[in-house]
Design a protein around this motif. Structure first.
Motif, PDB file in Angstrom:
ATOM      1  N   TYR A  24       0.820  -1.151   0.063  1.00 35.10           N
ATOM      2  CA  TYR A  24      -0.057  -0.034   0.067  1.00 35.10           C
ATOM      3  C   TYR A  24       0.880   1.386   0.161  1.00 35.10           C
ATOM      4  O   TYR A  24       1.627   1.382   0.998  1.00 35.10           O
ATOM      5  N   ALA A  25       0.862   2.095  -1.059  1.00 37.33           N
ATOM      6  CA  ALA A  25       1.419   3.483  -0.968  1.00 37.33           C
ATOM      7  C   ALA A  25       0.355   4.224  -0.217  1.00 37.33           C
ATOM      8  O   ALA A  25       0.719   5.386   0.649  1.00 37.33           O
ATOM      9  N   VAL A  26      -0.999   3.997  -0.442  1.00 38.14           N
ATOM     10  CA  VAL A  26      -1.822   4.936   0.222  1.00 38.14           C
ATOM     11  C   VAL A  26      -2.932   4.040   0.608  1.00 38.14           C
ATOM     12  O   VAL A  26      -3.394   3.045   0.094  1.00 38.14           O
ATOM     13  N   PRO A  44       7.241  11.889   6.032  1.00 40.50           N
ATOM     14  CA  PRO A  44       8.567  11.712   5.525  1.00 40.50           C
ATOM     15  C   PRO A  44       8.530  11.140   4.128  1.00 40.50           C
ATOM     16  O   PRO A  44       7.456  10.825   3.654  1.00 40.50           O
ATOM     17  N   SER A  45       9.537  11.177   3.436  1.00 41.54           N
ATOM     18  CA  SER A  45       9.745  10.542   2.229  1.00 41.54           C
ATOM     19  C   SER A  45       9.048   9.004   2.088  1.00 41.54           C
ATOM     20  O   SER A  45       9.304   8.341   3.011  1.00 41.54           O
ATOM     21  N   GLY A  46       8.310   9.039   0.942  1.00 37.88           N
ATOM     22  CA  GLY A  46       7.764   7.534   0.672  1.00 37.88           C
ATOM     23  C   GLY A  46       6.379   7.312   1.288  1.00 37.88           C
ATOM     24  O   GLY A  46       5.697   6.065   1.274  1.00 37.88           O
ATOM     25  N   CYS A  47       5.879   8.278   2.093  1.00 38.66           N
ATOM     26  CA  CYS A  47       4.772   8.117   2.849  1.00 38.66           C
ATOM     27  C   CYS A  47       3.454   8.096   2.172  1.00 38.66           C
ATOM     28  O   CYS A  47       2.319   7.670   2.711  1.00 38.66           O
ATOM     29  N   GLY A  48       3.328   8.386   0.901  1.00 38.55           N
ATOM     30  CA  GLY A  48       2.128   8.301   0.052  1.00 38.55           C
ATOM     31  C   GLY A  48       1.644   9.733  -0.385  1.00 38.55           C
ATOM     32  O   GLY A  48       0.460   9.892  -0.898  1.00 38.55           O
ATOM     33  N   LYS A  49       2.370  10.852   0.052  1.00 42.80           N
ATOM     34  CA  LYS A  49       1.766  12.124   0.012  1.00 42.80           C
ATOM     35  C   LYS A  49       1.710  12.483  -1.787  1.00 42.80           C
ATOM     36  O   LYS A  49       0.258  12.757  -2.068  1.00 42.80           O
ATOM     37  N   THR A  50       2.584  12.039  -2.542  1.00 37.34           N
ATOM     38  CA  THR A  50       2.452  12.451  -4.008  1.00 37.34           C
ATOM     39  C   THR A  50       1.416  11.490  -4.526  1.00 37.34           C
ATOM     40  O   THR A  50       0.399  11.932  -5.294  1.00 37.34           O
ATOM     41  N   THR A  51       1.567  10.148  -4.221  1.00 35.68           N
ATOM     42  CA  THR A  51       0.344   9.188  -4.685  1.00 35.68           C
ATOM     43  C   THR A  51      -1.130   9.784  -4.405  1.00 35.68           C
ATOM     44  O   THR A  51      -1.774   9.670  -5.226  1.00 35.68           O
ATOM     45  N   THR A  52      -1.205  10.391  -3.144  1.00 32.65           N
ATOM     46  CA  THR A  52      -2.694  10.934  -2.675  1.00 32.65           C
ATOM     47  C   THR A  52      -3.105  11.910  -3.641  1.00 32.65           C
ATOM     48  O   THR A  52      -4.095  12.078  -4.311  1.00 32.65           O
TER      49      THR A  52
END
Ligand SMILES: Nc1ncnc2c1ncn2[C@@H]1O[C@H](COP(=O)(O)OP(=O)(O)OP(=O)(O)O)[C@@H](O)[C@H]1O
Ligand SMILES: [Mg+2]
Length: 362
Positions: A24-26, A44-52
């Motif tokens: 799961y990215a998000v 933090p980096s990789g927590c899913g911000k951009t994907t959201t």
């Protein structure tokens, strides 16, 4: 045009990972941005911000969940049907097109009349302070100017909402601080709803009405900068927002007027009552560096400590103070008076009776 909000319901996205398989990215992210509000996703980096953000913009297809712009369910609409302005980290300007044509791009796609395009482009270039730059090419602009072009390009189509993915991270520190003020001012003047992504907690605190902290694909806490700083719900948030001391303690007694704690071998009387704790319970204390006071060692009770590190930062001095097994972060904003402590010096450490936040052991 009155502002519309963004609502995200239980959005999830998995990606194929070569080693771990499906991850799961998000995961089940729900989120509400009020009309005209500036909300930041921080994590933090990789927590899913951009994907959201990409799922809200329709650059990425969610596995589950729904996206609303205002009252409209846009989950099944394409990116160009959602009326969203998107500003990317790397600007994504067309290198061979002039500033004018970069900004005009979205309007040309919409097949607007030439006169209308000229007027709209002139208007937004004025808004972002780039009048006179129409014929420049992107490589002839500074990073800050390129970011303004990207912003102008995003707002010229009069989107219903604006999404930003780390738009300032390629700029140097001074310009970043300047641009975030401008961005915030522009967003308020336009009255447009904004969802912003950053991993920089100071930037998030400076620019946002509210912050949603993300970790490992989920939102772990939402609130104003003050809420998150003074009342973090978890160790993760306490550590991620600002500098902090986390100390193990035990509740000695709970009375209506206050809580008595034992921490670092000291008894500490805390004002106010915290409904969540019981007598005898182990707790963790979140104590911010500026809440701890240092005194010359002869001046009464408190912990005995030794200054191990000292960093002069102009408006404040940061100390690392060894007190028994603890290494405490202490910040003094009164350098003229208290900046006199030197490395190796013995001091008395006074823990505060308010400004302490309790976390249950997790
Ligand atoms: N297209 C993809 N294929 C496979 N995995 C991906 C893909 N896009 C993102 N991921 C993974 O999903 C997770 C979340 O990525 P995402 O880009 O949303 O993070 P982020 O919070 O924006 O991080 P950063 O601050 O570094 O930009 C990461 O573990 C990433 O490796
Ligand atoms: Mg990202």
């Amino acid at each position: 045009m009155s502002a519309v909000g963004i609502r995200v319901e239980r959005l999830s996205k998995r990606f194929e990972h070569r080693v771990k398989g499906q991850v799961y990215a998000v995961r089940d992210v729900s989120l509400k941005v009020e009309p005209g509000e500036f909300l930041t996703l921080l994590g933090p980096s990789g927590c899913g911000k951009t994907t959201t953000l990409r799922m809200i913009a329709a650059f990425e297809r969610p596995d589950a969940g729904r996206v609303f712009i205002g009252e409209e369910d846009v989950t099944h609409l394409m990116a160009n049907q959602r009326s969203i302005g998107f500003v990317f980290q790397n600007y994504a300007l067309f290198p061979h097109l002039s500033v004018f044509e970069n900004v005009a791009y979205g309007l040309r796609v919409q097949k607007r009349a030439e006169r209308e395009i000229a007027r709209a482009v002139a208007e937004v270039l004025d808004l972002v302070g780039l009048t006179g730059y129409e014929r420049q090419l992107p490589h002839q602009l500074s990073g800050g100017e390129q970011q303004r072009v990207a912003l102008a390009r995003a707002i010229v189509i009069r989107p219903r909402v604006l999404l930003f993915d780390e738009p300032l991270s390629n700029l140097d520190a001074r310009l970043r601080v300047h641009m975030r003020g401008e961005l915030r001012g522009l967003q308020k003047r336009l009255g447009i709803t904004a969802l912003y992504v950053t991993h920089d907690q100071e930037e998030a605190m400076a620019i946002s009405d509210r912050i949603a902290v993300m970790n490992e694909g989920v939102i772990v806490q939402e609130g104003t900068a003050e809420d998150l700083y003074h009342r973090p719900a978890s160790e993760f948030v306490a550590q991620f927002i600002g500098r902090t001391n986390l100390l193990a303690g035990r509740v000695l007694s709970v009375a209506p007027g206050g809580i008595e704690l034992e921490v670092a071998g000291q008894r500490l009387q805390m004002a106010g009552s915290d409904p969540g704790v019981r007598s005898g319970e182990a707790v963790r204390l979140v104590i911010r560096p500026e809440a701890i006071e240092l005194r010359p060692t002869t001046s009464g009770d408190g912990l005995v400590g030794t200054i191990e590190g000292r960093t002069f930062l102009g408006e404040k001095v940061e100390y690392q103070v060894r007190a028994g097994t603890h290494l405490l972060q202490v910040a003094s904003h009164d350098p003229a008076q208290k900046g006199a402590f030197a490395v190796g010096q013995r001091v008395t450490v006074r823990l505060p009776t308010d400004g302490v936040h309790l976390l249950s052991p997790g």
